[in-house]
Structure formats: C-alpha cells, structure tokens
Design an enzyme around this catalytic site. Structure first.
Site, PDB file in Angstrom:
ATOM      1  N   GLY A 122       0.847  -1.195   0.000  1.00  0.00           N
ATOM      2  CA  GLY A 122       0.000   0.000   0.000  1.00  0.00           C
ATOM      3  C   GLY A 122       0.883   1.245   0.000  1.00  0.00           C
ATOM      4  O   GLY A 122       1.451   1.576  -1.022  1.00  0.00           O
ATOM      5  N   HIS A 124       3.987  -6.883 -11.096  1.00  0.00           N
ATOM      6  CA  HIS A 124       4.238  -6.375  -9.748  1.00  0.00           C
ATOM      7  C   HIS A 124       3.829  -7.334  -8.629  1.00  0.00           C
ATOM      8  O   HIS A 124       4.468  -7.386  -7.586  1.00  0.00           O
ATOM      9  CB  HIS A 124       3.474  -5.056  -9.574  1.00  0.00           C
ATOM     10  CG  HIS A 124       3.628  -4.433  -8.225  1.00  0.00           C
ATOM     11  ND1 HIS A 124       4.843  -3.946  -7.774  1.00  0.00           N
ATOM     12  CD2 HIS A 124       2.735  -4.221  -7.223  1.00  0.00           C
ATOM     13  CE1 HIS A 124       4.683  -3.453  -6.548  1.00  0.00           C
ATOM     14  NE2 HIS A 124       3.423  -3.609  -6.196  1.00  0.00           N
ATOM     15  N   ASP A 177       7.161  -5.094 -14.096  1.00  0.00           N
ATOM     16  CA  ASP A 177       6.435  -4.417 -13.017  1.00  0.00           C
ATOM     17  C   ASP A 177       6.195  -2.971 -13.457  1.00  0.00           C
ATOM     18  O   ASP A 177       7.147  -2.219 -13.685  1.00  0.00           O
ATOM     19  CB  ASP A 177       7.299  -4.462 -11.745  1.00  0.00           C
ATOM     20  CG  ASP A 177       6.581  -3.940 -10.513  1.00  0.00           C
ATOM     21  OD1 ASP A 177       5.673  -3.103 -10.670  1.00  0.00           O
ATOM     22  OD2 ASP A 177       6.952  -4.355  -9.398  1.00  0.00           O
ATOM     23  N   SER A 204       6.649  -4.256  -2.381  1.00  0.00           N
ATOM     24  CA  SER A 204       6.035  -2.995  -2.761  1.00  0.00           C
ATOM     25  C   SER A 204       6.264  -1.988  -1.632  1.00  0.00           C
ATOM     26  O   SER A 204       7.403  -1.819  -1.194  1.00  0.00           O
ATOM     27  CB  SER A 204       4.558  -3.248  -3.070  1.00  0.00           C
ATOM     28  OG  SER A 204       3.997  -2.191  -3.770  1.00  0.00           O
ATOM     29  N   TRP A 205       5.226  -1.339  -1.117  1.00  0.00           N
ATOM     30  CA  TRP A 205       5.418  -0.476   0.064  1.00  0.00           C
ATOM     31  C   TRP A 205       6.021  -1.287   1.219  1.00  0.00           C
ATOM     32  O   TRP A 205       6.786  -0.745   2.028  1.00  0.00           O
ATOM     33  CB  TRP A 205       4.102   0.168   0.505  1.00  0.00           C
ATOM     34  CG  TRP A 205       4.142   0.582   1.951  1.00  0.00           C
ATOM     35  CD1 TRP A 205       3.561  -0.058   3.013  1.00  0.00           C
ATOM     36  CD2 TRP A 205       4.861   1.703   2.514  1.00  0.00           C
ATOM     37  NE1 TRP A 205       3.865   0.596   4.192  1.00  0.00           N
ATOM     38  CE2 TRP A 205       4.658   1.670   3.914  1.00  0.00           C
ATOM     39  CE3 TRP A 205       5.658   2.713   1.964  1.00  0.00           C
ATOM     40  CZ2 TRP A 205       5.211   2.628   4.773  1.00  0.00           C
ATOM     41  CZ3 TRP A 205       6.211   3.664   2.816  1.00  0.00           C
ATOM     42  CH2 TRP A 205       5.983   3.608   4.204  1.00  0.00           C
TER      43      TRP A 205
END
Length: 325
Positions: A50, A301, A273, A117-118
C-alpha cells in the site's frame, strides 16, 4: 498493492493463526496482529503493501509453517486495525516504531523481515533503523519512494502502457489540476464530503489494481470496487505519497544501505512491473550487490504471480536452511 495469494500454486498450504490480538500503539491507533506456524519457530514479520492494503490469510503461505513463527499485522488505519483509514499519527516512522512495539509485545528478540512494494520500503526503513533486530530480509517489487517513482506511476509514465486504465483515473480530475495528480487526489480523499472521498478512493485504487499484474487479474480488480478497502488503501497511500514517505531525503533508503549490508537479503523483481518499475530494484542492487538479486522474466508487480511467488518461497527456504545450520 496486493490481492490474497490463497489461490497461488506452489506456496505452502494455508494455515490458521494460533494467536490473534490487538495492540494499542498510540492514543489514537490500535493494530491487529496474528501468529501462525510454529510457536517455537524462527520469527518472521510480514510487512504488507500500500500503504493501506492490510494483510490477507494467503500472506502466511510464503513461509514453511513447521519452521517459521509467522507474524502478520495490519499497519495503522489498514485492514482490521482501528480507526479505519485514519491519517492522524500515521507516518513511516510511526510504523517503524509499531514494528518494534509488536516485537517486544511478542517477546521476540530478533526476526526475519519480509515485504513487497510499500512493504519493501517499510522493511528497508525498519531494518536500517534496527539492524540488530533483523536476521534476514526478503524484498519484492522494490519501492524507494523517490520522486521519479511517484511521477512514473501517478503523473503519466505508466499511462503509456495502460492508457485504458489511466483514463478513469485522469478524468476524475479537472484539467486545470492535472499538473499534479497526487495533490489533486489528496484534496478529494480528505474532502469533508464522504461521497467525494469514496469516489476518489475507488478511482485511485482501481488504477493500481488494473496495473499490478502482467496479465490483468479480475479478483484483484474487484477489490477496487470495495468501498471499505478502497478508502483505507487510497487515503493512506496518498497521504504517504503527498508527504514523500516522510523520508528525510529522496535517496534516503539507498544512502543508508551500509547499515544493513551485513544482513543476508534477497531482492525479487518482476521484469514488467509497471507499479514499481525495475529501475528501483536495479538501483538497490547496484547499491547493495551483496543481496541476492532475482529478476522474474515473465511477471509484473504482484507477489501472487507464479514466478514471483516461487522466488519468494525459495528465498524464505534459503534463509531457513541457513538458520538450521
């Protein structure tokens, strides 16, 4: 930025938590956490994406449940943590402190850190702040929260590949405000009108859900239609991005690699990605050649793409085998 990996082949069988709870981390926030796998096993903490996505049961499946004590938690405002979608007292450094509070609450002296990711951003920030508490690191879909990365995804770069998905995101914003979409969405995601917030949240979330896989994934796209999920996902993401991740400088996470250079680490990156393009993983690899670097040639991703899931499982197994020796 994730869907539930419960359908992904090649991961460990689904396990149920043996412990769940809530930890009050500030006068505003309480976070949900759970433990599964082996209560006497080697601890690993899963950091979700996120920010604002929350965890899902399938996140447990990257880890051998007979070896690992698997800790999942929902970051401030996300998932089952309360208050939902709350932006107050919600920064990268608050989350880094929460990870430490949770580790102490669970009486864990040190643990492995896993994030995509985050979650890779937060894993780097946490590990660089508390390197003595980290036994190994697994990162996927690298996101360093630099201006060029935010510009790529939110200011028209990725739109060259997904123009169809970009249009509804773009068209929600009047032309005179399109010089900065992150700022324009911020205004609407913090609007006093809840219907404006919800519509902005759905558009923001849908853009990411439609670009997260090499082959578009309908289950993922459906999450963008869920008001509750979208609101936390969009509001918290946008809040972090407007504030440049609350990092002291654009290259902060690259500049501090020396603090974690000695820790055994794995970097897994999908070649195609579009959310977190490979330049980020490449820059991290160049700064940190000691970390094992795997590029998955036929993936985007998501952690739930077959090739990425296989490399993530392989990384946690290599760390397991090293710890066993």
């Amino acid at each position: 930025m994730e869907m539930d990996p419960s359908e992904v082949k090649g991961l460990y069988a689904q396990v149920e938590p043996y412990d769940t709870g809530f930890l009050k981390v500030s006068d505003v926030h309480t976070i949900y956490y759970e433990q599964s796998g082996n209560p006497q096993g080697h601890p690993v903490v899963f950091l979700h994406g996120g920010p604002g996505a929350g965890t899902s049961p399938g996140n447990r499946r990257f880890f051998d449940p007979e070896f690992y004590r698997i800790v999942l938690f929902d970051q401030r405002g996300a998932g089952r943590s309360t208050p939902h979608a709350c932006l107050e007292q919600n920064t990268t450094w608050d989350l880094v402190a929460d990870i430490e509070k949770l580790r102490e609450h669970l009486d864990i002296p040190e643990w492995q850190v896993f994030g995509g990711s985050w979650g890779s951003t937060l894993a780097l920030a946490y590990s660089q702040t508390h390197p003595d508490k980290v036994t190994g690191i697994v990162l996927r879909g690298i996101f360093l929260l630099r201006k060029k990365e935010l510009d790529w995804f939110y200011e028209g770069g990725a739109a060259a590949i997904f123009p169809d998905a970009w249009e509804p995101f773009r068209d929600f914003i009047p032309e005179e405000e399109r010089n900065c979409f992150i700022a324009a969405y911020s205004k609407r995601l913090t609007s006093s009108d809840p219907t404006v917030q919800i519509e902005a949240a759905k558009r923001w979330t849908m853009w990411e859900m439609m670009t997260a896989h090499l082959i578009q994934n309908n289950d993922n796209i459906k999450r963008g239609e869920d008001d509750k999920f979208s609101l936390a996902f969009a509001r918290i993401e946008n809040h972090y991005f407007v504030n440049k991740g609350f990092l002291p400088s654009d290259s902060y996470l690259l500049d501090n690699v020396d603090k974690i250079r000695h820790i055994k680490a794995f970097i897994v990156q999908g070649r195609y990605d579009v959310c977190c393009p490979m330049m980020c993983a490449w820059d991290l690899h160049k700064a940190w050649p000691e970390a094992e670097f795997k590029v998955v040639p036929d993936a985007g991703h998501s952690a739930n793409e077959v090739g990425i899931a296989a490399e993530l499982r392989s990384a946690t197994e290599k760390l397991r085998d090293m710890l066993r020796k």
